[in-house]
Design an enzyme around this catalytic site. Sequence first.
Site, PDB file in Angstrom:
ATOM      1  CG  HIS A 153      -1.839   1.210   1.234  1.00 43.76           C
ATOM      2  ND1 HIS A 153      -3.070   1.214   0.610  1.00 43.76           N
ATOM      3  CD2 HIS A 153      -1.683   2.448   1.791  1.00 43.76           C
ATOM      4  CE1 HIS A 153      -3.643   2.396   0.778  1.00 43.76           C
ATOM      5  NE2 HIS A 153      -2.831   3.158   1.491  1.00 43.76           N
ATOM      6  CB  CYS A 154       1.868   3.500  -2.641  1.00 40.95           C
ATOM      7  SG  CYS A 154       2.924   4.948  -2.941  1.00 40.95           S
ATOM      8  N   PRO A 155       1.338   5.023   0.568  1.00 36.73           N
ATOM      9  CG  PRO A 155       2.671   5.653   2.371  1.00 36.73           C
ATOM     10  CD  PRO A 155       2.476   4.562   1.370  1.00 36.73           C
ATOM     11  N   GLY A 158      -1.718   7.033  -2.194  1.00 39.62           N
ATOM     12  CA  GLY A 158      -2.998   6.844  -1.528  1.00 39.62           C
ATOM     13  C   GLY A 158      -3.748   5.596  -1.911  1.00 39.62           C
TER      14      GLY A 158
END
Length: 426
Positions: A153-155, A158
């Site tokens: 999951h890439c913050p 998003g």
Amino acid sequence: MGTRGRYRVSRFYGRNKFLCGERLMVGPDWKGTLVTAVCIIVPAVLYFTITLPYLISRWVPGGTILASISAVLLVLVAISMYLTATGDPGILPRSPEVPDEILRNPAHPRERIVYVDQTPITTKYCETCRIWRPPRASHCATCNNCVDRFDHHCPYLGTCIGRRSYRSFYLFVVTAALSCVLVITACIIHLVTKTVDFRNATSPPTSVTSALKSTLTDGGTAVQLAIIPFCFLAFLFTGGLTVFHLWLMWRNVTTAESFKRTWAATGNPFPDRGLRSIWGLLCTSKPPSKIKETYDETAALAARDAADAVTAATAASVAAAAAAVAAGDLRGEEESLAAREHRKLALNGNSMHPPVSTGSDYVSSLPSSASHSLYAVDKDEDEDELMGRNRNLARSPRHRGYNTRPQPRVMLPLRGYGGAGPNDIV
């Protein structure tokens, strides 16, 4: 394109948000996407309005060439970021009902053994999505969805990075890293060119120290001195991601599998390595989104119904064969032996069809692809017989600790396959 068609919002229960008439989907932490966009737009505006105009006028034709390459890279960065942040990463739709085997027996094990190229791997049941996850899928706690070939999951974007978004994500980090290198180079050339201009502005030419002082006190220099360290830090991040993901693609491993050491005990059962793995991830067609209205569920539902029918027939055949053998019926025993022989052939890749007899137990072969085949098997069977030719394989260190793991005692095919291959999961 990844944005074609509307999403089935009425059947979607994750934390993602939908925009533009349900044609775009962003992650729950979409504010991180806006921050990343601002970090790209602000330096780009300063670079294109201050640095490049001076180079185009004073450094011919180098300034024009730099401006052209910079524009292409900026467009690629914007497009790849847009596709990654607003597209479907490979979300697996939730099942409206609990699988029959768990509904009948709530204590049914939530793990199942699946064979990939004769290597046993464990797949898990997702309590939230009510599906048996396919190999390499995982549930993202942030987005609250199961994602096919989940990477991470890439913050900063998003959203999750999965099977459908990995190519655009890697294009984003590569073009961002190249853009940082180009901007740093152009800013340094800008400072050097301006210093030379200040030195040659007088006759005779002033000293280099005096010219450098004049450059540092110039208004445009402060912009260059701010852009250079910012882009250097950005390059350390994006450049590191570029090299790291190139290494992962070469080994055909995801970020989640690398950090969890998923294949440390058994070895990676997926055969593609090197350039072949990179080609498969970056240069092949993207599978259709399973949460859009354009996705045809007819074949997938038919395959699931067929899997349910095979499940019921398998359980009935096991009970019938056991009753026949207990009663001394030799025909039942012969049918059981025939089914065992087919199992050996299937696991060795020599046959893909179950035995004709309906009164014996067998392993139902699941959809196969050109690279590997999947089989769901009953772990009550003899280990050596299930593994095929090499009767000592189950005792090797590669499979150590695997015999004692609790597993289901009824043969159940992997639920949810759409019938066209391991990528066609319902």
